[in-house]
Design a protein around this motif. Structure first.
Motif, PDB file in Angstrom:
ATOM      1  N   THR A   3      -3.563  -9.108 -11.653  1.00 19.09           N
ATOM      2  CA  THR A   3      -4.252  -8.226 -10.720  1.00 19.09           C
ATOM      3  C   THR A   3      -4.769  -7.001 -11.477  1.00 19.09           C
ATOM      4  OG1 THR A   3      -2.675  -8.918  -9.054  1.00 19.09           O
ATOM      5  CG2 THR A   3      -3.984  -6.979  -8.557  1.00 19.09           C
ATOM      6  N   PRO A   4      -6.026  -6.598 -11.233  1.00 16.02           N
ATOM      7  CA  PRO A   4      -6.565  -5.409 -11.917  1.00 16.02           C
ATOM      8  C   PRO A   4      -5.763  -4.157 -11.538  1.00 16.02           C
ATOM      9  CG  PRO A   4      -8.290  -6.579 -10.679  1.00 16.02           C
ATOM     10  CD  PRO A   4      -7.000  -7.238 -10.374  1.00 16.02           C
ATOM     11  N   VAL A   6      -6.634  -1.183 -10.647  1.00  9.65           N
ATOM     12  CA  VAL A   6      -7.113  -0.469  -9.458  1.00  9.65           C
ATOM     13  C   VAL A   6      -6.599  -1.160  -8.195  1.00  9.65           C
ATOM     14  CG1 VAL A   6      -9.169   0.155  -8.137  1.00  9.65           C
ATOM     15  CG2 VAL A   6      -9.147   0.465 -10.610  1.00  9.65           C
ATOM     16  N   ARG A   7      -6.603  -2.478  -8.193  1.00  9.86           N
ATOM     17  CA  ARG A   7      -6.119  -3.232  -7.040  1.00  9.86           C
ATOM     18  C   ARG A   7      -4.626  -2.996  -6.839  1.00  9.86           C
ATOM     19  NH1 ARG A   7      -8.872  -4.777  -3.098  1.00  9.86           N
ATOM     20  NH2 ARG A   7      -9.987  -6.583  -3.787  1.00  9.86           N
ATOM     21  N   ARG A   8      -3.865  -2.924  -7.938  1.00  4.09           N
ATOM     22  CA  ARG A   8      -2.419  -2.658  -7.838  1.00  4.09           C
ATOM     23  C   ARG A   8      -2.169  -1.268  -7.284  1.00  4.09           C
ATOM     24  NH1 ARG A   8      -0.512  -4.939 -13.559  1.00  4.09           N
ATOM     25  NH2 ARG A   8      -1.089  -2.820 -14.035  1.00  4.09           N
ATOM     26  N   GLU A  10      -4.201   0.405  -5.304  1.00  2.00           N
ATOM     27  CA  GLU A  10      -4.536   0.350  -3.884  1.00  2.00           C
ATOM     28  C   GLU A  10      -3.395  -0.268  -3.084  1.00  2.00           C
ATOM     29  OE1 GLU A  10      -8.162  -1.866  -3.867  1.00  2.00           O
ATOM     30  OE2 GLU A  10      -9.400  -0.092  -4.228  1.00  2.00           O
ATOM     31  N   GLN A  11      -2.800  -1.343  -3.624  1.00  3.11           N
ATOM     32  CA  GLN A  11      -1.691  -1.999  -2.936  1.00  3.11           C
ATOM     33  C   GLN A  11      -0.473  -1.078  -2.873  1.00  3.11           C
ATOM     34  OE1 GLN A  11      -1.685  -4.937  -1.222  1.00  3.11           O
ATOM     35  NE2 GLN A  11       0.292  -4.177  -0.545  1.00  3.11           N
TER      36      GLN A  11
END
Length: 151
Positions: A3-4, A6-8, A10-11
């Motif tokens: 997972t990138p 930025v996505r982590r 956000e999560q």
């Protein structure tokens, strides 16, 4: 596939917001918590707050006047114990609904949260983050910790 970062992030922020909301709802439930219990003989009624302290003790009718002091004392303690047990059960239910494990100690009927609700967690419980993402998460954590301490 990994997972990138930025996505982590956000999560992580979404998870934090969900946990914060659950904790806020649980705190509001605790503020409003009040339990009234009656003794088995229906002579005494005791109301306790979220902290387990009696808010009121009421004699339901005039029968208490004819009771021996020891029996009346037992009725008061019974109603108090019942109300405190119910407060502990409701506290545990509210904390569990917020996803926070609790432990009830023998010394008190009031449950205690397990582990920190806020603040830093052991680094071993997380996968390593890239340095720039780690710095952002640490800054966010510090900001939240500072904000919570000020409340």
């Amino acid at each position: 596939m990994e997972t990138p970062p930025v996505r982590r992030l956000e999560q992580t922020l979404a998870d934090f917001a969900e946990r914060y909301g659950a904790l806020t709802r649980a705190r509001e439930q605790m503020r409003a918590l009040s339990v009234t219990a009656c003794s088995r003989d229906d002579v005494v009624e005791v109301t306790v707050g979220a902290d387990g302290r009696p808010a009121s003790i009421r004699f339901v009718d005039e029968r208490f006047r004819e009771m021996p002091a020891a029996q009346l004392g037992d009725s008061v303690l019974e109603a108090l114990s019942t109300a405190r047990a119910e407060v502990a059960a409701r506290f545990s239910a509210a904390m569990a609904s917020a996803g926070l494990p609790v432990q009830v100690t023998r010394e008190t009927t009031r449950p205690r949260p397990q582990g920190p609700l806020w603040g830093r967690r052991p680094a071993s419980s997380y996968a390593p983050l890239p340095p720039d993402l780690r710095a952002a998460v640490v800054a966010l954590t510090d900001s939240v910790c500072d904000a919570v301490r000020c409340v």
